[in-house]
Design a protein around this motif. Sequence first.
Motif, PDB file in Angstrom:
ATOM      1  N   LYS A 185       0.832  -1.205   0.000  1.00 47.03           N
ATOM      2  CA  LYS A 185       0.000   0.000   0.000  1.00 47.03           C
ATOM      3  C   LYS A 185       0.868   1.257   0.000  1.00 47.03           C
ATOM      4  O   LYS A 185       0.462   2.297  -0.527  1.00 47.03           O
ATOM      5  N   GLY A 186       2.073   1.161   0.578  1.00 51.40           N
ATOM      6  CA  GLY A 186       3.002   2.287   0.502  1.00 51.40           C
ATOM      7  C   GLY A 186       3.382   2.620  -0.929  1.00 51.40           C
ATOM      8  O   GLY A 186       3.577   3.792  -1.289  1.00 51.40           O
ATOM      9  N   GLN A 187       3.494   1.581  -1.795  1.00 52.79           N
ATOM     10  CA  GLN A 187       3.737   1.827  -3.216  1.00 52.79           C
ATOM     11  C   GLN A 187       2.512   2.455  -3.879  1.00 52.79           C
ATOM     12  O   GLN A 187       2.634   3.367  -4.697  1.00 52.79           O
ATOM     13  N   VAL A 188       1.345   1.915  -3.540  1.00 56.19           N
ATOM     14  CA  VAL A 188       0.106   2.445  -4.128  1.00 56.19           C
ATOM     15  C   VAL A 188      -0.045   3.926  -3.798  1.00 56.19           C
ATOM     16  O   VAL A 188      -0.485   4.727  -4.631  1.00 56.19           O
ATOM     17  N   TYR A 189       0.348   4.306  -2.570  1.00 55.89           N
ATOM     18  CA  TYR A 189       0.296   5.719  -2.173  1.00 55.89           C
ATOM     19  C   TYR A 189       1.030   6.585  -3.193  1.00 55.89           C
ATOM     20  O   TYR A 189       0.530   7.642  -3.604  1.00 55.89           O
TER      21      TYR A 189
END
Length: 617
Positions: free
Chosen positions: A447-451
């Motif tokens: 999810k950190g990448q998706v951010y």
Amino acid sequence: MKNRFCFLLLQLLWMPLWAQENSWQQRVDYDMEIDVDHAKFQYDGKMKLEYTNHSPDQLDKVYFHLYYNAFQPGSAMDARLTNIKDPDGRMVIKEADGTIKSRIAALTDENIGFQKISSLKQNGKNLSYKVSGTILEVQLVDALKPGAKATFDMIWKAQVPELIRRGGRNSKEGVDFSMTQWYPKMAQYDAFGWHLDEYVGREFIAPFGDFDIKIKIQKDYVIGASGKLMNQDAVKGYSEKGNTKTASLKNSDKVIWQFHAENIHDFAWAADKEFLVTKQKAVDGPEIYFVRMNDETTAKNWKEAEVPTVQFFEYMRRNFGKYPWETYTIVQGGDGGMEYGTVTLITGKRSFESLVGVIYHEAAHSWFQHLFGINETVDEWMDEGFTSYAEHLAYLEIFKKPVEPNPNYAAYEGYFALAKSGYEEPMSLLADYYDTNYAYGVQAYVKGQVYLIQLEYIIGKENLKKTFSEFYKNWKFKHPTPNDFRRTAEKVSGLNLKWYENLFVNTTRTVDYSIENLSDTTIELKNLSNFPMPIDLLVEYADGSKELFYIPNLELRGEKPAEDFELYKNAKRTILEPWIWTNPNYTVKISKAVKRVTIDPTLRLADLNYSNNIYSK
């Protein structure tokens, strides 16, 4: 009037400290000597530590981390392994009846880990201290005032735990010493106070400083470590002439290895008698050392990984900022992969693709963890997610893989699975406190990448590139927070992003937009969720023409610039009035027959149900 004047005066006095909460950094410089008993996997340590209090606060206490103490029966880490739904498989034994047992609980006195302090002084004066789990609390004899320095002298004895968790002894691949979290480390003090997280398996934050390390060990060992080896001609393995003499440093059957590193916040090393060392040099970058076991089954992959590793450092320099240290060392050791200051320990018996992948990930941490000093205990998603993002982009370019508008849709699929699972917790949760390792892993790494990819969708591709450039320029070596990155993105783009960070990081809300209806004159859109976003709406008309309607959400207070994607080629771009987030409905007016309508054909909008984002006639 008098009360109002006093209030304004207090505001003026308080605001500079608030506005500059990240403008000061504590400083800690280590000078250590250790003497290793390789037969017992113990060592005697002596440390002189200079601590500089750059904070505006007087310190009456300081704290150290004693990470090895976690590897004892009854520790918090031990208890965590039997009280979490999905414990780390490396750390537990699963019985035939399904019972989970902690491997720590089975450790005996000869193979537990410990760090026992025998002497501690401040400026030559004895100090009182107490150990609480993995934290050493130290009462100062002389309070450390703002701007003051103190010298601490410590003597301690340590035992390296038999159980490998990042560090330890006798790894499955045969490495004797994986020395991470191996010394009493000064805790971080910043605008948020002391960071005193009990070690239960997650990661770290610490003040920057210089390290001078002398390691006395049996002379037939080879060491890979943080920093620069200062006496390579006097030790085994590193001399380009193959010189293994111990010269005047020889003391019985031991030799001293001397390492120096500047402006890092953790020091790690590994040692084994079978280590081999090779070296490469990156253009305008560091000397890169590869330290691996003398094992022909892995030699081919390690050798082939050297050039792509050099290319990785060159890619990162071009896209995320120059690597600031002289060396980087990749050492076979540990139990997976873990980054430390200018060094990583990784397991080495991997396929070529896996080996390159873990090298790229841990090396990328040299920016987001070790150059910036992001707090992994609080903002794990920022460190791991940003690292995974950079690692993947580098891989795509270096290995000439196709790059889509969304560079890693697999990350979105992982995030969607978590969001639908019922296990998701807010991404701002402290790293140690997730109910499951599954939720932690997806939030931090995925999810950190998706951010970031979704942030690119919000502010535009070029603005995100500029944001990383400005972030590097302004925040290296300063322990930035997510707020600092967001504010950088706002200054670069001119857009307001507070709503995005608040909803995506601090809640588990999801995005879900739909095309509700299409007529000859209108397209009806609906926000089915409670997460407002700007919308790129690509309309393909029956006559073959295309139009990209851009609908900013009201909170942006502006518009992103046009982006140059093949999907948008020859499409007229029309900016519409902002979508008010309190109204779930929005109408787009059209003037000719439509063949197809798509919400975000680039797939960067993290829309949980993409099936209703396309409408065809």
